[in-house]
Design an enzyme around this catalytic site. Structure first.
Site, PDB file in Angstrom:
ATOM      1  CG  HIS A  70      37.509  14.403  12.169  1.00 36.93           C
ATOM      2  ND1 HIS A  70      36.800  14.516  13.350  1.00 36.93           N
ATOM      3  CD2 HIS A  70      38.293  13.311  12.298  1.00 36.93           C
ATOM      4  CE1 HIS A  70      37.164  13.536  14.166  1.00 36.93           C
ATOM      5  NE2 HIS A  70      38.057  12.786  13.553  1.00 36.93           N
ATOM      6  CE  LYS A 250      31.862  28.678  16.291  1.00 29.96           C
ATOM      7  NZ  LYS A 250      31.531  27.261  16.326  1.00 29.96           N
ATOM      8  NE  ARG A 251      42.467  27.490  14.517  1.00 29.06           N
ATOM      9  CZ  ARG A 251      43.517  26.778  14.116  1.00 29.06           C
ATOM     10  NH1 ARG A 251      43.813  25.627  14.696  1.00 29.06           N
ATOM     11  NH2 ARG A 251      44.328  27.219  13.169  1.00 29.06           N
ATOM     12  CE  LYS A 256      35.570  26.386  12.757  1.00 30.60           C
ATOM     13  NZ  LYS A 256      34.745  25.477  13.590  1.00 30.60           N
ATOM     14  CB  THR A 357      33.037  19.553  20.057  1.00 32.00           C
ATOM     15  OG1 THR A 357      34.198  20.359  19.831  1.00 32.00           O
ATOM     16  CG2 THR A 357      33.122  18.258  19.272  1.00 32.00           C
ATOM     17  CE  LYS A 361      34.514  21.852  23.625  1.00 36.94           C
ATOM     18  NZ  LYS A 361      35.633  22.579  22.959  1.00 36.94           N
TER      19      LYS A 361
HETATM   20  C1  LIG Z   1      35.798  22.887  21.689  1.00 37.69           C
HETATM   21  C2  LIG Z   1      36.913  23.694  21.180  1.00 37.69           C
HETATM   22  C3  LIG Z   1      37.033  23.939  19.806  1.00 37.69           C
HETATM   23  C4  LIG Z   1      36.012  23.466  18.802  1.00 37.69           C
HETATM   24  O1  LIG Z   1      35.035  24.479  18.704  1.00 37.69           O
HETATM   25  P1  LIG Z   1      33.958  24.485  17.523  1.00 37.69           P
HETATM   26  O2  LIG Z   1      33.028  25.598  17.902  1.00 37.69           O
HETATM   27  O3  LIG Z   1      33.275  23.154  17.541  1.00 37.69           O
HETATM   28  O4  LIG Z   1      34.698  24.744  16.262  1.00 37.69           O
HETATM   29  C5  LIG Z   1      38.091  24.715  19.359  1.00 37.69           C
HETATM   30  N1  LIG Z   1      39.006  25.213  20.220  1.00 37.69           N
HETATM   31  C6  LIG Z   1      38.922  25.020  21.551  1.00 37.69           C
HETATM   32  C7  LIG Z   1      39.948  25.618  22.447  1.00 37.69           C
HETATM   33  C8  LIG Z   1      37.876  24.251  22.082  1.00 37.69           C
HETATM   34  O5  LIG Z   1      37.804  24.050  23.403  1.00 37.69           O
END
Ligand SMILES: *Cc1c(COP(=O)(O)O)cnc(C)c1O
Length: 512
Positions: A70, A250-251, A256, A357, A361
């Site tokens: 991952h 995101k984290r 990032k 991911t 979304k």
């Molecule tokens: C989808 C999701 C992530 C992953 O987000 P990325 O932008 O792909 O890092 C992290 N936290 C939450 C709560 C999510 O729903």
């Protein structure tokens, strides 16, 4: 936990009267990241108790387990001192040592070792030697694994490597989180897309239909209004309905590059102070948690909170821009924010984001991606075409080479570019320090100028330019809504139903 999983599997094997010599014909174990790696020695140990020889047990287990990688961040691949495992799982130590010796006999290269010269156990190496499949989670990620990060392993096991691009569940990220859009799509193209995500493609037939485009705009406004009400009651921040929702959730991690987004906001703030105003208000929305001991990530949050205070309370500026850092970011908040977003910030340093991911979304909910050619952004760009995504920044090959030659020097960008210098200096300006913590802000400043491990400054100018263009294009409403429609229409590929079907076809081979 892996031991209990093995117990469940073994009771099923016994209930069906299957021979343990045929374990691999009845069972596949997908090792999801390095965390459950110890299932390999645990399975071997339990097969020994069933009377198999060690080499037979290893052969069967190697045909039973498959591994998903991952991340390419070396620091995120688990390594544990043998000393720790001797305390936690003493019964597995002899097996781990046997597996290491067996691999070393065939492949003496120390880069491939399970137990290295410092007696550290490399979980990913254990997984790759003793599984029948190794997959990455986006096309670019898998190529980088094969050509750079795991090149030595790909040379000895070329047929093990394969790609399974991540997906998201449309039940949660469309049907549940955006019932307004779901209902509208059902009326327009029938409810087929609810079970067959690729049927969303039907929406493309309406890409120039102004009635459809206006309906999409109304849905976006509804979702924005819902979030505005939520933000007012939960965060006491007032976001204007006519503002562009620019969202990075995101984290928090340096790769990032939330810090690059913060530098853009500083740039906008300084522009507004000098009399250059955006066409319409912009709401910059952040959310994300940092690992508790990740100091620089905490400092990045601190900077954004300082900017939020400075800007939201400045009457000359808050007409044009607002900032919101959402506390306790989680899936529940994501479900509210993503349907309300106009711009999806996916700005990782190229080569570092395995897939992402969140990007999928947002696309599914009609936001336009502003991003680098990284992770699954590459596949989004291929699907929607260059007119319907905003791409900027250096590509992964360039970045990988800069790391290999150790030739990126952030201070050069800071010293030689007045725009970069001005925005970075603002982190330790009197105004920001008056609102925040001088030590934290200085440490962040020093990190950016002195190290900048994830090359924020190399892409900053291009980011500013492309982001400004996106804001300008937003004013051309029908063209923008057309981009939004094309994104929704092409999101079907990112359904997790497709991902799971590919895992099954290529790896698990379960007859349904
Ligand atoms: C989808 C999701 C992530 C992953 O987000 P990325 O932008 O792909 O890092 C992290 N936290 C939450 C709560 C999510 O729903």
């Amino acid at each position: 936990m892996v031991s209990n999983a093995v117990s469940l599997i073994f009771s099923e094997m016994e209930a069906n009267n299957y021979s343990f010599n045929n374990l691999h014909k009845h069972v596949v174990i997908q090792i999801n990241d390095t965390h459950p790696t110890l299932v390999i020695p645990e399975l071997i140990s339990r097969l020994l108790l069933k009377g198999l020889t060690i080499d037979k047990a290893i052969d069967i287990v190697s045909q039973t387990v498959a591994y998903t990688n991952h991340t390419i961040l070396a620091e995120a691949l688990e390594k544990w001192p043998l000393k720790y495992l001797e305390k936690v799982v003493p019964s597995l130590i002899d097996i781990i040592k046997y597996l290491d010796a067996k691999a070393k006999k065939v492949y003496p290269n120390p880069d491939l070792a399970i137990i290295d010269m410092d007696n550290i156990i490399h979980m990913a190496h254990l997984d790759i030697h003793y599984s029948f499949s190794v997959n990455g989670v986006a096309a670019l990620h898998t190529e980088i694994l094969k050509n750079s990060e795991l090149h030595n392993f790909n040379k000895i096991y070329p047929t093990k490597f394969n790609n399974k691009t991540n997906g998201i569940t449309f039940r949660r990220w469309l049907l549940h989180s955006n019932p307004e859009l779901t209902r509208y799509l059902e009326g327009l193209i029938s409810s087929k897309f609810k079970k067959d995500a690729l049927a969303l493609k039907q929406l493309a037939n309406y890409s120039n239909d102004t009635r459809v485009l206006n309906a999409l705009e109304n849905i976006k406004q509804t979702k924005k209004q819902q979030f505005i009400d939520y933000a007012r009651t939960h965060y006491n921040v007032e976001l204007p309905l006519n503002s562009i929702f620019d969202v990075q959730i995101k984290r928090i991690h340096e790769y990032k590059r939330q810090q690059m987004n913060a530098l853009y906001i500083i740039h906008k703030y300084l522009e507004i102070k000098s009399g250059i105003y955006p066409d319409r208000p912009i709401s910059f929305i952040f959310g994300g948690k940092a690992a508790p001991a990740y100091k620089i990530a905490k400092h990045i949050i601190h900077l954004i909170l300082c900017l939020q205070q400075l800007i939201n309370n400045d009457k000359d500026v808050n007409k044009y821009i607002k900032i919101l850092f959402v506390e306790n970011y989680n899936v529940t908040v994501a479900e509210k924010l993503i349907p309300a977003a106009d711009i999806s910030e996916q700005i990782s340093l190229a080569s570092k984001e395995a897939s992402g991911t969140g990007n999928m979304k947002f696309m599914l909910n009609g936001a336009i991606t502003l991003g680098t050619m990284d992770g699954a952004n590459v596949e989004i760009a291929e699907l929607v075409g260059p007119k319907n995504i905003y791409i900027f920044g250096k590509d992964s090959n360039t970045i990988i080479e800069l790391y290999q030659t150790n030739s990126y020097k952030s201070a050069d960008y800071y010293n030689n570019d007045p725009v970069i210098k001005q925005t970075v200096d603002f982190i330790i300006s009197r105004q920001i320090i008056a609102l925040g913590n001088q030590q934290k802000l200085t440490e962040l400043f020093n990190e950016l100028v002195g190290k900048d491990l994830f090359m924020t400054l190399i892409d900053l100018n291009h980011y500013i330019k492309v982001k400004d263009q996106a804001f300008k294009d937003y004013e051309n409403r029908l063209t923008w809504l057309n981009k939004s429609l094309v994104n929704i229409a092409n999101a079907g590929y990112f359904s997790s139903d497709r991902t799971i079907a590919q895992y099954n076809k290529d790896i698990w081979k379960i007859n349904l």
